[in-house]
Design a protein around this motif. Structure first.
Motif, PDB file in Angstrom:
ATOM      1  N   ASN A 163      26.946  41.594   5.520  1.00  0.00           N
ATOM      2  CA  ASN A 163      27.519  40.414   6.188  1.00  0.00           C
ATOM      3  C   ASN A 163      27.423  39.208   5.243  1.00  0.00           C
ATOM      4  OD1 ASN A 163      24.806  39.872   6.145  1.00  0.00           O
ATOM      5  ND2 ASN A 163      24.608  39.456   8.332  1.00  0.00           N
ATOM      6  N   LEU A 174      32.596  39.196   5.781  1.00  0.00           N
ATOM      7  CA  LEU A 174      32.241  37.778   5.823  1.00  0.00           C
ATOM      8  C   LEU A 174      32.361  37.261   7.254  1.00  0.00           C
ATOM      9  CD1 LEU A 174      31.659  35.056   4.423  1.00  0.00           C
ATOM     10  CD2 LEU A 174      34.106  34.871   3.957  1.00  0.00           C
ATOM     11  N   ILE A 182      29.818  34.200   9.451  1.00  0.00           N
ATOM     12  CA  ILE A 182      29.416  32.806   9.641  1.00  0.00           C
ATOM     13  C   ILE A 182      29.618  31.926   8.393  1.00  0.00           C
ATOM     14  CG2 ILE A 182      26.980  33.192   9.009  1.00  0.00           C
ATOM     15  CD1 ILE A 182      27.432  31.172  12.011  1.00  0.00           C
TER      16      ILE A 182
END
Ligand SMILES: *Cc1c(COP(=O)(O)O)cnc(C)c1O
Length: 802
Positions: free
Chosen positions: A640, A657, A659
């Protein structure tokens, strides 16, 4: 410029396409091509894109002239081969520049280049035909494209130039060759590329080596020193400063100065020192170029003290509104139309346009040009407002309706649906009324989302990727509360590889709004499997029973993504189940595994790095088993946002990808991200309360000394948690902190504004730069993810491009 001439200027190799086109338009993005024979496609190599990859697309639009760094297979086309296409573009622009002899103003400095350029252009357009840089085109690429816009109808040019490293300004100088310069200021921005401020200043001043005069503010001594160092002829100005060559005396809103026997007296109502400085740069330049005080005053009166920007808003009935109701000139129209073209192609495109004032062109020629622009941008219909458009309606070859005023238009209550609508008009026409008519929400609380910041964050993360590593962007939960459709469209434009969502309805909404990218869904309800093929959606499959059910109900299955359990203990196959998965897959060759992935529970946390490593190793083992059994290689992916930065060894074929795109660095290791959204509201009312009074429900807010209390239009139904009440949070009003008092209500909150000198209607920043989402998360004992996704759907979203 004819092809032959172009080849000669560039001393380039030419592979002739059998026609000698006359090049008028430069295109470097195949999506913006119209395919007319006067276009030249320039294949530029960027950090992440190489224009050479899009030659086939450009050719398919009809383009037959190419500037390339290597030969390609492009039938019937002129190919001009040069070692470096950007350098070649600069040479072309430089040659083009030399064909024009009218004055050229070059603007540089650390800040305010664009605003000074815009304002100066407006002042000068009171007297002359002006050509200027579009938007903030001031880079190694933007400058040549701006200069290319120069033609014989223009009488004066205004271009901005920006550099971020030593050695760049010489190129821009060659292209612009200003006859007059404006050096705005020197700040801290981009300091990284330079030894110190003096050196940075001298580098920037290299722009002015051909200038006959450079304007600067006397009190910016570093600027003055740099101009002296290069011995550039310069004229300083300042306010109440006899040392400056042009010294403004100010009394109230009256600004006076005399210079070389002439005097200038202006009325400037603005008070912000920063606006005044930028405006006076422009005023001095216009005056020295020969504009009369009356013309300058007229220009000032038509200025708007807000930078030019485009706002994308949601309208009623599945429409989007591109709000550009500040000014209306041809170049602005062309920019706005380019932007409109980036919106999903499935939707109709409508333009609501007012008469174009002060273009200096003969109306028939002007509206013919508008017609061509509208046609080239595939606009489906035009709604015109104003007598000139009414009179020239017959010139438009697309369906059109015209009204003499905005009120006539509104009285007709036109119907809109499933379309993107550009509303563009000169201020006098009041087209903002039309925007209010079209808008979906009128609630005073707004989540303002900055597209430039999103692009910036995207490029920050792309810099962590090896070439060839693919990028999936998570747009689940309304794109982290921001707005799925708009974000996805931007991501599609920037060519990410995959989108990821949590649920099927999110994915269908994306398809319905015209998103073509591959989409992976993490949690599809089993009853809806058959819709996956209908909408070309790829499911995450996380268990044997799910896989069996999928095979059963989907005769023509979409590719799947296998989720591997490695330690998150949420969804996914155990390693031991994979042999049965393989057996099922082999028995059903019609099903393809597009991806194999896992999720790390603690990619952001140093204390758990051992655990993450263990997860990574388990994942590698599972991938090995699967790819040995299948005779093809599915995409492997694991990390992430935090993992993109902290775990480069686990990027595999693709990363996810989340936040980070939305401006929060969960890994705690980069300062480079920008906040992308600002939650704003307004003060509804202010009350003066004596000691002893109480505020709000349950009398929780106690007043101990005479106070001013403002009620702001946001409450827990908007996503402003009750935990923010009773002084646990502050908002920013005119740059000042105001703490909450009493309980947060459903639709409103009270804040203490004692002594802050604010008034009803003032803007209130709930989060953004300050306070940040990280601050709000801390104050309410949660994480930034929750602050973002909590912003309720009742809050209006506005997407801003500068
Ligand atoms: C939401 C999500 C992500 C993105 O995580 P961020 O921490 O926001 O980068 C990645 N993978 C999966 C499976 C997710 O659910």
């Amino acid at each position: 410029m004819h092809i032959q001439e172009l080849v000669a200027v560039l001393e380039a190799q030419h592979i002739a396409g059998g026609h000698n086109a006359n090049i008028k338009k430069l295109v470097f993005d195949s999506r913006k091509a119209t395919g007319s024979d006067d276009e030249l496609f320039i294949a530029l190599k960027g950090l992440h894109h190489d224009g050479h990859q899009f030659l086939a697309q450009a050719h398919a639009t009809g383009i037959r002239n190419f500037l390339l760094s290597s030969k390609a297979d492009l039938p019937e086309s002129n190919q001009i081969i040069v070692p470096n296409t950007l350098t070649a573009l600069q040479s072309l622009a430089s040659k083009h520049r030399l064909q024009h002899t009218y004055p050229v103003v070059g603007i540089t400095g650390s800040n305010a280049k664009t605003i000074v350029k815009e304002w100066l252009s407006t002042l000068l357009s009171q007297k002359w035909q002006v050509v200027k840089s579009p938007k903030s085109y001031n880079s190694q690429l933007g400058v040549p494209l701006s200069v290319w816009e120069m033609n014989d109808q223009h009488e004066i040019a205004v271009f901005e130039a920006g550099i971020s490293a030593s050695g760049e300004m010489q190129n821009l100088q060659q292209v612009i060759r200003p006859t007059m310069g404006i050096f705005t200021n020197i700040g801290e921005a981009h300091a990284a590329g330079f030894a110190n401020q003096a050196q940075k200043s001298r580098e920037k001043a290299l722009l002015f080596s051909t200038a006959e005069n450079v304007i600067y503010r006397y009190s910016h001594h570093i600027v003055g020193d740099a101009l002296t160092y290069h011995q550039h002829p310069a004229t300083s100005w300042d306010i109440h400063c006899p040392e400056a060559a042009i010294n403004f005396e100010v009394q109230g809103s009256t600004y006076r100065c005399t210079y070389q026997g002439k005097s200038l007296k202006l009325n400037i109502r603005w008070t912000n020192a920063w606006d005044i400085e930028n405006l006076l740069h422009a005023v001095v330049a216009a005056w020295l170029l020969g504009e009369s005080p009356e013309e300058i005053q007229r220009g000032i009166d038509s200025l708007k003290p807000v930078p030019m920007r485009l706002e994308l808003k949601r309208g009623r009935n599945h429409t989007h509104i591109l709000d550009d109701t500040y000014n209306n000139d041809l170049q602005g129209l062309s920019t706005a139309l380019d932007y409109l073209k980036q919106q999903p192609a499935q939707k109709q495109r409508t333009v609501i346009l007012s008469d174009i004032l002060q273009s200096g062109k003969e109306p028939t020629a002007l509206y013919q040009e508008v017609n061509t622009l509208l046609k080239n941008h595939e606009i489906s219909r035009l709604i015109g407002v104003g007598s000139a458009l009414q009179k020239h309606q017959h010139l438009f070859e697309i369906p059109s309706t015209t009204y003499s005023t905005v009120d006539d238009l509104l009285r007709a209550t036109p119907h809109f649906g499933q379309e993107t609508i550009l509303v563009k008009g000169a201020r006098d026409f009041g087209l903002e009324k039309v925007v209010r008519y079209l808008e979906e929400k009128s609630h005073g609380t707004v989540l303002e989302v900055n597209f430039e910041s999103i692009q910036h964050n995207l490029s920050v993360y792309r810099q962590y990727l090896q070439p060839g590593t693919k990028l999936m962007v998570m747009v689940k939960a309304f794109a982290y509360g921001v707005g799925t459709e708009e974000i996805a469209n931007l991501l599609q434009y920037h060519q990410v590889d995959y989108l990821g969502v949590a649920y099927l309805d999110e994915a269908i909404a994306l398809r319905e709004s015209g998103i073509q990218l591959p989409i992976m869904i993490m949690n599809v309800s089993w009853e809806h499997f058959e819709l996956l093929s209908t909408f070309r959606l790829e499911p995450e499959i996380y268990s044997l029973s799910m896989l069996k059910h999928y095979l059963e109900v989907c005769p023509d299955p979409m590719p799947i993504h296998l989720k591997i359990e490695t330690g998150m203990n949420r969804l996914g196959f155990e390693y031991e189940e994979l042999s049965e998965v393989i057996t099922l897959l082999k028995a059903n060759p019609s099903i393809k595994v597009a991806g194999v992935f896992t999720h790390f529970s603690s990619a952001d946390s140093q204390e758990e790095d051992g655990y993450t490593q263990q997860q990574g190793e388990r994942f590698e083992k599972a991938c090995q088993l699967l790819s040995n059994a299948l005779n093809y290689a599915p995409l492997r992916y694991a990390v992430n946002s935090a993992g993109i930065i902290r775990w480069p060894q686990y990027h595999f074929d693709m990363v996810r990808l989340g936040i980070g795109l939305y401006g929060f660095d969960s890994s705690g290791s980069t300062q480079a991200l920008r906040p992308i959204s600002t939650l704003k509201t307004r003060i509804s009312q202010i009350k003066k309360l004596p000691a002893g009074a109480t505020v709000g429900y349950s009398r929780k807010g106690k007043i101990t000394q005479p106070s001013e209390i403002a009620t702001i239009a946001i409450g827990y139904a908007d996503g402003y948690s009750r935990l923010f009440g009773n002084g646990n949070a502050y908002v920013l009003i005119n740059g000042q902190k105001a703490y909450t008092i009493g309980n947060v209500c459903m639709d409103m909150t009270m804040v203490d504004v004692t002594g802050l000198n604010v008034k009803a209607g003032d803007e209130v920043i709930v989060f953004g730069e300050d306070p940040s989402i990280a601050d709000l998360a801390r104050w309410s004992q949660t994480i930034p993810y929750e602050i973002l996704t909590n912003v309720s759907q009742r809050v209006k979203r506005v997407f801003v491009s500068e």
